[in-house]
Design an enzyme around this catalytic site. Structure first.
Site, short mmCIF file in Angstrom:
data_model
loop_
_atom_site.label_atom_id
_atom_site.label_comp_id
_atom_site.label_asym_id
_atom_site.label_seq_id
_atom_site.Cartn_x
_atom_site.Cartn_y
_atom_site.Cartn_z
N ASN A 162 0.86 -1.18 0.00
CA ASN A 162 0.00 0.00 0.00
C ASN A 162 0.90 1.23 0.00
OD1 ASN A 162 -1.79 2.05 0.48
ND2 ASN A 162 -2.42 1.36 2.52
N LYS A 221 0.12 4.25 -0.20
CA LYS A 221 -0.50 5.44 0.42
C LYS A 221 -0.25 6.66 -0.49
CE LYS A 221 -0.09 3.16 4.84
NZ LYS A 221 0.06 3.23 6.28
N HIS A 229 -9.39 1.10 5.10
CA HIS A 229 -8.10 1.32 5.76
C HIS A 229 -8.31 2.26 6.96
CE1 HIS A 229 -3.99 2.50 6.57
NE2 HIS A 229 -3.63 1.40 5.92
N GLU A 262 -6.64 4.63 8.04
CA GLU A 262 -6.43 6.06 7.74
C GLU A 262 -7.68 6.66 7.12
OE1 GLU A 262 -2.79 5.48 5.57
OE2 GLU A 262 -1.81 4.91 7.44
N GLU A 282 -5.10 -5.02 10.59
CA GLU A 282 -4.12 -3.95 10.77
C GLU A 282 -4.40 -3.22 12.07
OE1 GLU A 282 -2.23 -2.81 6.67
OE2 GLU A 282 -3.70 -1.34 7.31
N GLY A 311 2.66 2.33 10.82
CA GLY A 311 3.57 3.46 10.66
C GLY A 311 4.31 3.83 11.94
N SER A 354 3.65 -2.07 10.29
CA SER A 354 5.11 -2.10 10.51
C SER A 354 5.74 -3.43 10.11
CB SER A 354 5.44 -1.74 11.95
OG SER A 354 5.04 -0.41 12.23
#
Ligand code: 13P
Length: 257
Positions: free
Chosen positions: A9, A11, A96, A98, A168, A174, A214
């Site tokens: 991904n 992003k 996701h 985010e 996730e 991250g 991560s």
């Protein structure tokens, strides 16, 4: 048998020209005759240049990072499933964290997007995961079940056959602090049990469940050592060809090919 999947991904990273350069290198370096499926999810603006750079290379799949549930219309700034299909996408990442945290996506919205993806034959990679506060409050299992129920209610076994789920944990994304396999595996088991209870044990056995958060060349093997974990959804470490290919190589070693 579930085929392992390593998905990158990107992003909001890489311009179209950077993406083309990356993809040319990836095509040269990718594992030969992979028994692992490799998928990359560039930003919308780079999909076309990545597709061109892939050329006849069909073993690397393309994914969108999001879509709008409508096929077309007055939705400024949005991208539809037919647009993704037309650019060669086989997959789309949906839900996701985010998107949930920064753009207000709810399970209800994600459900609509999943329906659209299924209708257009785009395979969704549905992300679920708890925040640190939720984990510390002992709410992980309940939260994951709630997200799965909200996103997947009413879909048929035919729909589910197209689905990949990515666990996730929000706190691992991250941060450089991946979950340990001891933390991830029970959640994967929870997801599989949910699929079994809501659909069937066949669906539970056939659905791929990835870990994301991560993931690096250093830790990916520890996740893939568990039969419960069918691959990885990689963020930061997918942005360099070297680390992404190393992760794919390690996944391939797991399959013994
Ligand atoms: P990182 O690998 O950078 O933690 O990102 C994970 C992720 O969000 C993939 O979708």
């Amino acid at each position: 048998m579930r085929t392992s999947l390593i998905a990158g991904n990107w992003k909001m990273n890489k311009t179209a020209s950077e993406a083309a350069a990356f993809t040319h290198e990836l095509v040269q370096r990718k594992p030969a005759s992979p028994s692992v499926e490799i998928v990359i999810a560039p930003p919308f603006t780079a999909l076309d240049s990545v597709r061109r750079a892939l050329g006849t290379e069909s073993s690397i799949g393309l994914a969108g990072q999001n879509l709008h549930w409508a096929d077309s219309g007055a939705y400024t700034g949005e991208v539809s499933a037919p647009m993704l299909k037309d650019l060669g996408c086989r997959y789309v990442i949906l839900g996701h964290s985010e998107r949930r945290a920064l753009f207000g996506e709810t399970d209800e919205i994600i459900h609509k997007k999943l329906a659209t993806a299924f209708r257009h034959g785009l395979k969704p990679i549905l992300c679920v995961g708890e925040s640190l506060a939720q984990r510390e409050a002992g709410q992980t299992t309940q939260l994951i079940a709630q997200q799965l129920r909200g996103c997947l209610a009413g879909f048929t076994p035919t729909h589910l056959a197209m689905l990949t789920i990515a666990y996730e944990p929000v706190w691992a994304i991250g941060t450089g602090k991946a979950a340990s396999p001891e933390q991830a595996v029970p959640v994967h088991q929870t997801i599989r049990l949910f699929l079994q209870n809501e659909w069937s044990s066949a669906i539970a056995q056939e659905t791929r469940i990835l870990y994301g958060g991560s993931v690096t060349p250093q830790n990916v093997s520890s996740f893939l050592a568990s039969e419960e974990i069918d691959g990885a959804l990689v963020g930061g470490a997918c942005l360099q060809v070297e680390s992404f290919v190393t992760i794919a190589d390690l996944a391939q070693k797991r399959t013994g090919h």
